[in-house]
Design a protein around this motif. Sequence first.
Motif, PDB file in Angstrom:
ATOM      1  N   ASP A 216       0.820  -1.212   0.000  1.00 34.33           N
ATOM      2  CA  ASP A 216       0.000   0.000   0.000  1.00 34.33           C
ATOM      3  C   ASP A 216       0.856   1.265   0.000  1.00 34.33           C
ATOM      4  O   ASP A 216       0.518   2.254  -0.668  1.00 34.33           O
ATOM      5  N   GLN A 217       1.976   1.240   0.704  1.00 37.61           N
ATOM      6  CA  GLN A 217       2.780   2.460   0.827  1.00 37.61           C
ATOM      7  C   GLN A 217       3.543   2.798  -0.457  1.00 37.61           C
ATOM      8  O   GLN A 217       4.139   3.875  -0.566  1.00 37.61           O
ATOM      9  N   LEU A 218       3.474   1.927  -1.463  1.00 36.37           N
ATOM     10  CA  LEU A 218       4.122   2.242  -2.735  1.00 36.37           C
ATOM     11  C   LEU A 218       3.344   3.259  -3.551  1.00 36.37           C
ATOM     12  O   LEU A 218       3.931   3.991  -4.357  1.00 36.37           O
ATOM     13  N   PHE A 219       2.030   3.316  -3.352  1.00 40.20           N
ATOM     14  CA  PHE A 219       1.208   4.210  -4.156  1.00 40.20           C
ATOM     15  C   PHE A 219       1.463   5.665  -3.755  1.00 40.20           C
ATOM     16  O   PHE A 219       1.475   6.003  -2.572  1.00 40.20           O
ATOM     17  N   GLY A 220       1.715   6.477  -4.764  1.00 33.84           N
ATOM     18  CA  GLY A 220       2.035   7.877  -4.515  1.00 33.84           C
ATOM     19  C   GLY A 220       3.521   8.148  -4.424  1.00 33.84           C
ATOM     20  O   GLY A 220       3.923   9.314  -4.334  1.00 33.84           O
ATOM     21  N   VAL A 221       4.341   7.101  -4.445  1.00 35.93           N
ATOM     22  CA  VAL A 221       5.798   7.275  -4.388  1.00 35.93           C
ATOM     23  C   VAL A 221       6.333   7.405  -5.809  1.00 35.93           C
ATOM     24  O   VAL A 221       6.179   6.485  -6.620  1.00 35.93           O
TER      25      VAL A 221
END
Length: 413
Positions: A216-221
Motif C-alpha cells: 500500500d505504501q508504494l502508491f504515490g511514491v
Amino acid sequence: MTPPAPTTYEVGGAVRDALLGLPVDERDWVVVGATPDDMVRQGFRPVGRDFPVFLHPETGEEYALARTERKVAPGYRGFEFHASPDITLEADLARRDLTINAMARDTDGRLVDPYGGQADLRARRLRHVSDAFGEDPVRILRLARFAARLAPLGFEVAEETRALCRTMVEAGEVDALVPERVWKETSRALIADAPGAFIRVLRDCGALAVLLPEVDQLFGVPQPARHHPEIDSGEHTLLALSQSVRLDGDLPVRFSVLVHDVGKGLTPAWMLPGHRGHEERGVPLVDALCERLRVPTECRDLARGVTRYHLQCHRVRELRPETLLRLLQGIDALRRPERLTAFIRACEADYRGRLGLEDRPYPQAAYLHEALERCLAVDARAFVDQGLRGPAIGEAMENARREALEALRASHR
C-alpha cells in the motif's frame, strides 16, 4: 400432516459460472426440508464441524442443509449458525456474500434468483446481498478476489458495496482476519486473470493498508520518468503484475512481482524520485510480510531473490563475473537450476511493467541461462583428480566458474 419431501438445489459458483458461460469445476448443493438424520439414512457422510455439511456417497460433492447465521461476536469467526427443515431456500441464499453467488437451480433446471443476481451478471456488477455482508471481514477479501477473477469480463464493484467495505475497515473489522485466511484469498487472487484488481479493491476501501501495508505504501511514491513513464511505484507494481500474468507466471512468480519493489516505500524523501538501495531495503520487508502471513517457503525464497537481485538481472551483461556468480548463488540456482527460470520470469515482468514498454524484448534471459550452464559445467571431479581436498575443491570451483563467466562476457562484447 406429512411434511414435504426435502428439495435439493444447485447453488453458488456453479450456477454463476454456467450463466456466464465459464467452465464449472465443482458443484455445491443445498438441501431444504431435511434433517441430519435424513441425510445419513441416504448414505451421505457428515463432514461439517460448525454446521451440517455432507458428502455425497458417490460423487463426493458437498450438500449442506439450508441454514441461517447470526453475528454473536467480533471478527469473522463470531457467527452462530442455525439449520433446520423449516429454513427456506431464500433465507439460506440471503446469508451469502454477493448477489451473483446467491442464485440456485432446482432439479428441473429452473433458476431461483430472489436477490437480482442474474441482473447483476448482465450489468457486470459485484453487489452485496444484504447488510449482513458487513458482519464478516472475509467478504472483503472474497469481493476483491472475485474482482480479480471477473474484471476481464468487465465486472466492477457496486458503489454501495464499496461504501460498505470502507465502513467495515473504519470499524476495525479487517483487523480480526487471521493470517492463514488472508494468504489463502491473496494467493487465489494472484493466480486469477487480473490480480491487480484484487489490490485495487482492497486499496479503495482501506483494507490494503491493514493487510499489505508494504504494498500500500508504494502508491504515490514517484520514480524517475525516464525509466518509469508511469511514475507511480504502486502503478508500476500493478503493471508488472499484469505482465506476470501475460508471461504465464505461477504463484511464486506473481507473489515475487507483487513485493519486488516494497523497498521503494522506505526511500528517504531527499532521494526521490531515485531509489538507490531499494533492493536491500526491501528484503527485510519481504521477510516480515512473509512471516506475518505465513507465506509458503517457495514463494518467500523466490520473492527474496527477486527483491534483492532484480536490478542486477536487468543489467546482467554489465556485471563482473564475481557479481554474476553471487547472483546465481544468491537465488540458489547452482543447487536448484529450475529456480532460474522463475527468477527470470519475475524480473522480465518487472522490466516490461512500465507504461508503453510492455513489449520490449528481454535478452537478459538467454544470457543468464547460458551463464548458469557454464557454471554447472564446472565439475568437482576434475579437481579431485588433481589431488585437491576439502575447501580447496570449493575454492577451485569458484575460480573456474568466474573464468567461465569472464569467457561468456568476452564472447558478448
